[in-house]
Design an enzyme around this catalytic site. Structure first.
Site, mmCIF file in Angstrom:
data_model
loop_
_atom_site.group_PDB
_atom_site.id
_atom_site.type_symbol
_atom_site.label_atom_id
_atom_site.label_comp_id
_atom_site.label_asym_id
_atom_site.label_seq_id
_atom_site.Cartn_x
_atom_site.Cartn_y
_atom_site.Cartn_z
ATOM 1 N N ALA A 1 -11.455 2.840 2.846
ATOM 2 C CA ALA A 1 -12.908 2.944 2.692
ATOM 3 C C ALA A 1 -13.334 2.340 1.342
ATOM 4 O O ALA A 1 -14.326 1.604 1.269
ATOM 5 C CB ALA A 1 -13.338 4.404 2.779
ATOM 6 N N GLY B 1 -10.915 6.929 1.136
ATOM 7 C CA GLY B 1 -9.555 6.728 0.658
ATOM 8 C C GLY B 1 -9.396 5.272 0.341
ATOM 9 O O GLY B 1 -10.368 4.552 0.068
ATOM 10 N N ASN B 2 -8.140 4.830 0.414
ATOM 11 C CA ASN B 2 -7.827 3.457 0.069
ATOM 12 C C ASN B 2 -8.641 2.439 0.887
ATOM 13 O O ASN B 2 -9.220 1.504 0.341
ATOM 14 C CB ASN B 2 -6.316 3.261 0.285
ATOM 15 C CG ASN B 2 -5.916 1.842 0.079
ATOM 16 O OD1 ASN B 2 -5.837 1.072 1.029
ATOM 17 N ND2 ASN B 2 -5.704 1.453 -1.162
ATOM 18 N N LYS C 1 6.531 2.942 11.899
ATOM 19 C CA LYS C 1 5.683 3.889 11.166
ATOM 20 C C LYS C 1 6.539 5.086 10.805
ATOM 21 O O LYS C 1 7.556 5.349 11.443
ATOM 22 C CB LYS C 1 4.519 4.353 12.052
ATOM 23 C CG LYS C 1 3.353 4.908 11.262
ATOM 24 C CD LYS C 1 2.474 3.788 10.733
ATOM 25 C CE LYS C 1 1.381 4.267 9.839
ATOM 26 N NZ LYS C 1 0.420 3.188 9.542
ATOM 27 N N ASP D 1 0.036 4.736 3.747
ATOM 28 C CA ASP D 1 -0.957 5.058 4.780
ATOM 29 C C ASP D 1 -1.663 6.318 4.247
ATOM 30 O O ASP D 1 -1.639 6.549 3.028
ATOM 31 C CB ASP D 1 -0.275 5.301 6.141
ATOM 32 C CG ASP D 1 -1.269 5.322 7.299
ATOM 33 O OD1 ASP D 1 -1.695 4.245 7.751
ATOM 34 O OD2 ASP D 1 -1.648 6.429 7.760
HETATM 35 P P1 NDP Z 1 -6.211 7.724 2.333
HETATM 36 O O1 NDP Z 1 -5.312 8.893 2.304
HETATM 37 O O2 NDP Z 1 -6.341 6.867 1.131
HETATM 38 O O3 NDP Z 1 -7.684 8.179 2.765
HETATM 39 C C1 NDP Z 1 -7.949 8.875 3.941
HETATM 40 C C2 NDP Z 1 -9.405 9.251 3.927
HETATM 41 O O4 NDP Z 1 -9.782 9.826 5.160
HETATM 42 C C3 NDP Z 1 -9.731 10.272 2.855
HETATM 43 O O5 NDP Z 1 -11.031 10.042 2.395
HETATM 44 C C4 NDP Z 1 -9.639 11.581 3.630
HETATM 45 O O6 NDP Z 1 -10.415 12.602 3.030
HETATM 46 C C5 NDP Z 1 -10.217 11.164 4.950
HETATM 47 N N1 NDP Z 1 -9.712 11.981 6.051
HETATM 48 C C6 NDP Z 1 -8.435 12.325 6.299
HETATM 49 N N2 NDP Z 1 -8.362 13.103 7.384
HETATM 50 C C7 NDP Z 1 -9.634 13.212 7.823
HETATM 51 C C8 NDP Z 1 -10.229 13.869 8.918
HETATM 52 N N3 NDP Z 1 -9.496 14.595 9.775
HETATM 53 N N4 NDP Z 1 -11.575 13.766 9.072
HETATM 54 C C9 NDP Z 1 -12.330 13.042 8.215
HETATM 55 N N5 NDP Z 1 -11.810 12.413 7.142
HETATM 56 C C10 NDP Z 1 -10.496 12.499 6.974
HETATM 57 O O7 NDP Z 1 -5.755 6.845 3.590
HETATM 58 P P2 NDP Z 1 -6.072 5.318 3.910
HETATM 59 O O8 NDP Z 1 -7.391 4.927 3.398
HETATM 60 O O9 NDP Z 1 -4.880 4.535 3.535
HETATM 61 O O10 NDP Z 1 -6.097 5.368 5.505
HETATM 62 C C11 NDP Z 1 -7.274 5.596 6.256
HETATM 63 C C12 NDP Z 1 -7.100 5.050 7.670
HETATM 64 O O11 NDP Z 1 -6.825 3.649 7.607
HETATM 65 C C13 NDP Z 1 -5.929 5.647 8.458
HETATM 66 O O12 NDP Z 1 -6.275 5.654 9.829
HETATM 67 C C14 NDP Z 1 -4.803 4.633 8.241
HETATM 68 O O13 NDP Z 1 -3.847 4.690 9.264
HETATM 69 C C15 NDP Z 1 -5.609 3.353 8.293
HETATM 70 N N6 NDP Z 1 -4.993 2.169 7.675
HETATM 71 C C16 NDP Z 1 -4.538 2.195 6.384
HETATM 72 C C17 NDP Z 1 -4.011 1.041 5.823
HETATM 73 C C18 NDP Z 1 -3.584 0.987 4.398
HETATM 74 O O14 NDP Z 1 -3.223 -0.110 3.960
HETATM 75 N N7 NDP Z 1 -3.624 2.058 3.634
HETATM 76 C C19 NDP Z 1 -3.878 -0.187 6.609
HETATM 77 C C20 NDP Z 1 -4.456 -0.132 7.927
HETATM 78 C C21 NDP Z 1 -4.976 1.023 8.419
HETATM 79 P P3 NDP Z 1 -9.706 13.616 1.995
HETATM 80 O O15 NDP Z 1 -9.033 12.773 0.962
HETATM 81 O O16 NDP Z 1 -10.841 14.412 1.479
HETATM 82 O O17 NDP Z 1 -8.729 14.376 2.847
HETATM 83 O O1 2IT Z 2 -1.654 0.917 9.385
HETATM 84 C C1 2IT Z 2 -1.276 0.011 8.620
HETATM 85 O O2 2IT Z 2 -1.322 -1.175 8.959
HETATM 86 C C2 2IT Z 2 -0.792 0.389 7.288
HETATM 87 N N1 2IT Z 2 -0.817 1.561 6.948
HETATM 88 C C3 2IT Z 2 -0.232 -0.656 6.368
HETATM 89 C C4 2IT Z 2 1.182 -0.972 6.741
HETATM 90 C C5 2IT Z 2 1.904 -1.898 5.785
HETATM 91 O O3 2IT Z 2 3.110 -2.078 6.016
HETATM 92 O O4 2IT Z 2 1.317 -2.422 4.835
#
Ligand code: NDP
Ligand code: 2IT
Length: 445
Positions: free
Chosen positions: A240, A237-238, A124, A164
């Site tokens: 959700a 975000g991505n 990471k 992420d």
């Molecule tokens: P994004 O940046 O696309 O979205 C993050 C979302 O969470 C935004 O809506 C953001 O709101 C909100 N957020 C951030 N901080 C807070 C907080 N402290 N309290 C409440 N809401 C918050 O990120 P991802 O969707 O990529 O990631 C979300 C989660 O999923 C993380 O835990 C990440 O590690 C995990 N994840 C991501 C993967 C991926 O492929 N992207 C894969 C597996 C897990 P705002 O934009 O308004 O700040």
């Molecule tokens: O937490 C995760 O699994 C990610 N942010 C995706 C990692 C990746 O290499 O696609």
């Protein structure tokens, strides 16, 4: 295995690294029995070697804003373990980023990647840079400066970063452009790339889709489906976004999304054109949560609260770590929630997880339930190696199969005598065994 001693020693070596210690403690508790039954793990120092990252890279990232002012952020890459494949894991750009958060994420990634059945080790990285409110030029210059340091330490057979929090398609593009310029190679070094330059279809949706596929499998064990279910989602975000899209396709009704300062409750459900509208807002770098309520007046914004107070059948936490606490878990259970599937990494606190398990609800921990993202990154790497692109149906089918298999592994190792499936235990044991056995095969390195 003396878990208390291992944790005490680790605390001394990593003072204040709360999230990291939390993640290690959960894994050790789950695998204790397996380690005790198989003395060769202790004889090979597996636990001690597993909880120490292979290396931690920390570097300065200087950049200049649009007004000519100079800023310095901190960049990191934690290469945790490469026993089963090249280091693999996302980059997070968020002001809260520190060593503890990235070590917890890198540690979780080892087991998650092992569960996917694809050959990927755990890593990471990221920075305390905040992309919010920055111009595209500022984001580009930051990404270029970040890559100017990172490129020497990564490569398609060595370490393959991805997105992420705060790192999406745009940032991956800027990072990749600089990597390509420095190495003079067009390789599959980052995943989440654009579709015209080596990316995979379905990667943007993959984590959210995969999370819902995992929840579907859990629901199936109770003869249930998403049809007609009320679903609470956090974040927008991505992850959700993909989850909301898939739930509405499967006939469920998503009634919440959230941001750091509160949540939106939409009793009419969030689907179709509403999702498109949210995407437009996100692309404009604006806050997505509050403006939604101006556009759809039946929806209300609840300031400073978590969405978990809303009555729902299924909860999908998709924002960030420790966003669902004991009180939230108690409310969810009281309100009749039967299934929680973690889209984010470690969104539920240990106390919340305890409530879910005590009440025997279906609880899918992040390292299993959100593995669809990195799995599809793995599929992107495969397509890059073969120098061809699969159709979206092909990628989606493989993603679905992987999530079903991860579910089966969790059931295999997590079913208790009373029939309840402890997915936390199942995921940790299944993920651990493969990595630990590979480490033994490869000697003390
Ligand atoms: P994004 O940046 O696309 O979205 C993050 C979302 O969470 C935004 O809506 C953001 O709101 C909100 N957020 C951030 N901080 C807070 C907080 N402290 N309290 C409440 N809401 C918050 O990120 P991802 O969707 O990529 O990631 C979300 C989660 O999923 C993380 O835990 C990440 O590690 C995990 N994840 C991501 C993967 C991926 O492929 N992207 C894969 C597996 C897990 P705002 O934009 O308004 O700040
Ligand atoms: O937490 C995760 O699994 C990610 N942010 C995706 C990692 C990746 O290499 O696609």
């Amino acid at each position: 295995m003396n878990t208390d001693k291992i944790m005490n020693d680790l605390e001394k070596k990593s003072p204040g690294e709360v999230e990291y210690l939390q993640a290690v403690h959960e894994v050790l508790e789950s695998i204790q029995e397996v380690v005790n039954e198989n003395p060769h793990f202790e004889a090979n120092g597996i636990i001690e070697r597993l909880i120490e990252p292979d290396r931690v890279l920390m570097f300065k990232v200087p950049w200049v804003d649009d007004n000519g002012k100079v800023f310095v952020n901190r960049g990191y890459r934690i290469q945790f373990n490469n026993a089963i494949g090249p280091y693999k894991g996302g980059l997070r750009f968020h002001p809260s980023v520190n060593l503890s958060i990235l070590k917890f994420l890198g540690f979780e990634q080892i087991f998650k990647n092992s569960l996917t059945s694809l050959p990927m080790g755990g890593a990471k990285g990221g920075s305390d840079f905040d992309p919010k409110g920055k111009s595209n030029g500022e984001i580009m210059r930051f990404c270029q400066s970040f890559m100017l340091e990172l490129w020497k330490n990564i490569g398609p057979e060595c370490d393959v970063p991805a997105g992420d929090i705060g790192v999406g398609g745009k940032e991956i593009g800027f990072l990749y452009g600089m990597y390509k310029k420095l190495t003079r190679e067009h390789t599959g070094v980052l995943t989440g790339k654009g579709i015209n330059w080596g990316g995979s279809l379905i990667r943007p949706e993959a984590t959210g889709f995969g999370n819902v596929y995992f929840a579907q499998e859990m629901l199936k064990t109770k003869g249930e489906t998403f049809e007609g279910k009320t679903v609470a989602v956090s974040g927008f975000g991505n992850v959700a976004w993909g989850a909301v899209k898939k739930v509405s396709e499967l006939g469920g009704k998503v009634v919440t999304i959230s941001g750091p300062d509160g949540y939106v409750f939409d009793p009419d459900g969030i689907s179709g054109e509403k999702i498109d509208y949210l995407l437009e807002l996100r692309a404009s770098n604006q806050d997505v949560v509050k403006p939604y309520t101006y556009e759809f007046p039946n929806a209300k914004f609840v300031q400073g609260k978590h969405p978990w107070e809303v009555k729902c059948n299924v909860a999908l936490p998709c924002a960030t770590q420790n966003e669902l606490n004991k009180e939230d878990a108690t409310t969810l259970v009281k309100n009749g929630c039967i299934c929680v599937s973690e889209g984010a990494n470690m969104p539920s606190t240990p106390e919340a997880v305890e409530i879910f398990i005590e009440n025997r609800i279906l609880f899918g921990p992040g390292k299993a339930a959100n593995a669809g993202g990195v799995s599809t990154s793995g599929l992107e790497m495969t397509q890059n190696s073969m120098k061809l692109n699969w159709a979206s149906e092909e990628v989606d089918k493989r993603l679905h199969e992987i999530m079903t298999n991860i579910h089966a592994s969790c059931v295999k190792y997590g079913r208790e005598e009373n029939g309840y499936v402890n997915y936390v235990k199942g995921a940790n044991i299944a993920g651990f065994l493969k990595v630990a056995n590979a480490m033994i095969d490869q000697g003390i390195v």
